[in-house]
Scaffold this motif. Structure first.
Motif, PDB file in Angstrom:
ATOM      1  N   PRO A 184       0.819  -1.216   0.000  1.00 36.20           N
ATOM      2  CA  PRO A 184       0.000   0.000   0.000  1.00 36.20           C
ATOM      3  C   PRO A 184       0.852   1.265   0.000  1.00 36.20           C
ATOM      4  N   LEU A 185       0.542   2.174  -0.899  1.00 36.32           N
ATOM      5  CA  LEU A 185       1.231   3.455  -0.983  1.00 36.32           C
ATOM      6  C   LEU A 185       0.439   4.476  -0.177  1.00 36.32           C
ATOM      7  N   ILE A 186       1.038   5.008   0.881  1.00 33.48           N
ATOM      8  CA  ILE A 186       0.274   5.866   1.795  1.00 33.48           C
ATOM      9  C   ILE A 186       0.670   7.350   1.724  1.00 33.48           C
ATOM     10  N   ASP A 187       1.768   7.656   1.025  1.00 32.76           N
ATOM     11  CA  ASP A 187       2.145   9.052   0.855  1.00 32.76           C
ATOM     12  C   ASP A 187       3.039   9.162  -0.374  1.00 32.76           C
ATOM     13  N   ILE A 188       2.828  10.209  -1.162  1.00 27.50           N
ATOM     14  CA  ILE A 188       3.633  10.464  -2.356  1.00 27.50           C
ATOM     15  C   ILE A 188       4.099  11.912  -2.302  1.00 27.50           C
ATOM     16  N   ALA A 189       5.367  12.126  -2.466  1.00 29.20           N
ATOM     17  CA  ALA A 189       5.896  13.485  -2.379  1.00 29.20           C
ATOM     18  C   ALA A 189       5.229  14.407  -3.389  1.00 29.20           C
ATOM     19  N   SER A 190       5.120  13.979  -4.640  1.00 25.20           N
ATOM     20  CA  SER A 190       4.571  14.846  -5.689  1.00 25.20           C
ATOM     21  C   SER A 190       3.114  15.201  -5.438  1.00 25.20           C
ATOM     22  N   ARG A 191       2.389  14.348  -4.756  1.00 24.19           N
ATOM     23  CA  ARG A 191       0.971  14.587  -4.490  1.00 24.19           C
ATOM     24  C   ARG A 191       0.743  15.222  -3.122  1.00 24.19           C
ATOM     25  N   ASP A 192       1.446  14.734  -2.116  1.00 27.49           N
ATOM     26  CA  ASP A 192       1.157  15.121  -0.736  1.00 27.49           C
ATOM     27  C   ASP A 192       2.146  16.123  -0.140  1.00 27.49           C
ATOM     28  N   HIS A 193       3.385  16.107  -0.599  1.00 30.96           N
ATOM     29  CA  HIS A 193       4.406  16.979  -0.030  1.00 30.96           C
ATOM     30  C   HIS A 193       5.357  17.463  -1.129  1.00 30.96           C
ATOM     31  N   PRO A 194       4.869  18.223  -2.094  1.00 33.18           N
ATOM     32  CA  PRO A 194       5.705  18.632  -3.231  1.00 33.18           C
ATOM     33  C   PRO A 194       6.914  19.472  -2.843  1.00 33.18           C
ATOM     34  N   ALA A 195       6.871  20.120  -1.686  1.00 29.19           N
ATOM     35  CA  ALA A 195       8.032  20.905  -1.253  1.00 29.19           C
ATOM     36  C   ALA A 195       9.243  20.021  -0.992  1.00 29.19           C
ATOM     37  N   TYR A 196       9.013  18.714  -0.811  1.00 27.22           N
ATOM     38  CA  TYR A 196      10.108  17.802  -0.493  1.00 27.22           C
ATOM     39  C   TYR A 196      10.509  16.919  -1.666  1.00 27.22           C
ATOM     40  N   LEU A 197      10.129  17.312  -2.886  1.00 31.04           N
ATOM     41  CA  LEU A 197      10.653  16.631  -4.067  1.00 31.04           C
ATOM     42  C   LEU A 197      12.165  16.807  -4.101  1.00 31.04           C
ATOM     43  N   GLY A 198      12.835  15.837  -4.682  1.00 28.23           N
ATOM     44  CA  GLY A 198      14.291  15.889  -4.723  1.00 28.23           C
ATOM     45  C   GLY A 198      14.831  16.503  -5.998  1.00 28.23           C
ATOM     46  N   SER A 199      16.096  16.828  -5.967  1.00 22.71           N
ATOM     47  CA  SER A 199      16.815  17.257  -7.159  1.00 22.71           C
ATOM     48  C   SER A 199      18.230  16.713  -7.066  1.00 22.71           C
ATOM     49  N   SER A 200      18.933  16.751  -8.171  1.00 20.35           N
ATOM     50  CA  SER A 200      20.296  16.235  -8.172  1.00 20.35           C
ATOM     51  C   SER A 200      21.291  17.358  -7.948  1.00 20.35           C
ATOM     52  N   ALA A 201      22.521  16.983  -7.675  1.00 20.75           N
ATOM     53  CA  ALA A 201      23.613  17.941  -7.556  1.00 20.75           C
ATOM     54  C   ALA A 201      24.847  17.347  -8.222  1.00 20.75           C
ATOM     55  N   THR A 202      25.481  18.137  -9.058  1.00 23.24           N
ATOM     56  CA  THR A 202      26.754  17.756  -9.653  1.00 23.24           C
ATOM     57  C   THR A 202      27.807  18.678  -9.065  1.00 23.24           C
ATOM     58  N   VAL A 203      28.717  18.118  -8.294  1.00 19.84           N
ATOM     59  CA  VAL A 203      29.706  18.937  -7.594  1.00 19.84           C
ATOM     60  C   VAL A 203      31.118  18.467  -7.898  1.00 19.84           C
ATOM     61  N   VAL A 204      32.046  19.395  -7.798  1.00 16.29           N
ATOM     62  CA  VAL A 204      33.474  19.088  -7.955  1.00 16.29           C
ATOM     63  C   VAL A 204      34.235  19.714  -6.796  1.00 16.29           C
ATOM     64  N   PRO A 205      35.362  19.137  -6.410  1.00 17.43           N
ATOM     65  CA  PRO A 205      36.193  19.782  -5.382  1.00 17.43           C
ATOM     66  C   PRO A 205      36.739  21.112  -5.904  1.00 17.43           C
ATOM     67  N   GLU A 206      36.879  22.069  -5.019  1.00 17.61           N
ATOM     68  CA  GLU A 206      37.435  23.356  -5.425  1.00 17.61           C
ATOM     69  C   GLU A 206      38.838  23.207  -5.989  1.00 17.61           C
ATOM     70  N   SER A 207      39.609  22.267  -5.455  1.00 17.42           N
ATOM     71  CA  SER A 207      40.978  22.057  -5.946  1.00 17.42           C
ATOM     72  C   SER A 207      40.967  21.602  -7.405  1.00 17.42           C
ATOM     73  N   PHE A 208      40.028  20.744  -7.743  1.00 15.69           N
ATOM     74  CA  PHE A 208      39.916  20.268  -9.130  1.00 15.69           C
ATOM     75  C   PHE A 208      39.556  21.424 -10.053  1.00 15.69           C
ATOM     76  N   LEU A 209      38.590  22.218  -9.638  1.00 17.64           N
ATOM     77  CA  LEU A 209      38.133  23.331 -10.457  1.00 17.64           C
ATOM     78  C   LEU A 209      39.219  24.388 -10.609  1.00 17.64           C
TER      79      LEU A 209
END
Length: 328
Positions: A209-234
């Motif tokens: 049973p699915l009892i909560d869905i972020a996109s329907r019930d809590h859209p503020a908590y949808l995720g996103s990705s992050a692409t990061v590099v060390p400052e030394s590399f950059l």
């Protein structure tokens, strides 16, 4: 606060800056080489690149696009969760990380010297499922129960946010990897579990049973990705950001141009049935640009929540975290 101690313990490696921050992406000398293998850290198994960058790699188009930045080879390293990836990034064992926003934000808030160069996925869904027999029927029923989540991830942050918003306190939130959650639910070890979108759909189709869905019930908590590099590399390779962003744009363009081909790739690397992949891999989650208003808004909302919950030790500016020139 719910799960604060265990969440923080998973991220302690990100706090060990004095011992490890001297290690650069190019080894002890920190000297930049004219050409180099790019070491990419991802979440998952099998050392496989996913998303539009993985699609480019699968189509043999990633390396030629990165060659102008001096990249001669792409090496992928998988980690079970964000905190483990953060350790490797901090130790100088990786040049770039592709993962969820939550561990990336926590590491930066702990002082880990990274720069954000892109978001390649925006609006990632998640949900809470219950065990089949006698499990919770709604989110409010999680009070006093045992709930599983892969801690240190955007899934964990979604779960904590949803519970906080509803004023609900489970008896315990236990750390279980996404791949092991079905078995825990089946055995009755936990009453419910928070999982990513693909796992959510696969388990729903199996009768959980699915009892909560972020996109329907809590859209503020949808995720996103992050692409990061060390400052030394950059610092050693200032032209890398534009080359990487160009590759991401091209991967997004190709994926949307032949969506069925992209879905077939996503199903192959994700290990989920085609119908699950199709239902949970959405065009609108792939931004046309490395940074979008929606993506930055989700990132800021996530950071604010993590600061309020004291998972981030020291607040910081997203604008200042973004690498110079990365926003055009």
């Amino acid at each position: 606060m719910i799960g604060r101690r265990s969440f923080a313990l998973l991220l302690t490696a990100a706090l060990a800056l004095p011992a490890l921050s001297a290690c650069g992406a190019d080894g002890a000398s920190g000297a930049a080489a004219a050409s180099y293998p790019l070491r990419i850290g991802v979440i998952g198994t099998g050392n496989k690149l996913t998303g539009v960058i993985g699609y480019l790699n699968d189509e043999k188009k990633l390396l030629p696009l990165l060659a102008p930045a001096g990249v001669t080879e792409v090496r992928t390293f998988s980690f079970p969760n964000g905190p483990d990836l953060n350790q490797a990034l901090l130790a100088g064992e990786l040049d770039i990380a592709l993962y969820g926003d939550t561990p990336a934000l926590v590491a930066r808030g702990a002082g880990q010297p990274t720069r954000l160069i892109a978001q390649n996925t925006v609006g990632i869904d998640a949900g809470v499922l219950a065990r089949k027999q006698g499990g919770p029927a709604r989110l409010a029923d999680l009070a006093g129960t045992r709930v599983a989540a892969q801690k240190g991830s955007y899934i964990h942050r979604y779960l904590l946010g949803a519970l906080e918003e509803a004023g609900i306190k489970p008896r315990e939130i236990v750390h279980i990897y996404n791949s092991d959650i079905e078995a825990a639910l089946e055995r009755g070890d936990v009453d419910a579990a928070a999982v990513p979108a693909a796992n959510m759909e696969a388990l729903r189709l199996k009768g959980y049973p699915l009892i909560d869905i972020a996109s329907r019930d809590h859209p503020a908590y949808l995720g996103s990705s992050a692409t990061v590099v060390p400052e030394s590399f950059l610092g050693a390779r200032p032209g890398f950001v534009k080359v990487w962003q160009g590759a991401q744009r091209e991967g997004t363009r190709l994926a949307k141009r032949d969506w069925e081909r992209y879905l077939a790739f996503a199903a192959k690397v994700g290990g989920f049935p085609a119908e699950v992949t199709k239902a949970t891999t959405l065009r609108e989650q792939l931004p046309e640009e490395p940074f979008t208003p929606q993506g930055l808004r989700l990132l800021e909302n996530t950071k604010k929540f993590l600061v309020e919950q004291k998972f981030i030790r020291s607040d910081f500016s997203i604008d200042e975290w973004i690498a110079p020139g990365a926003r055009g």
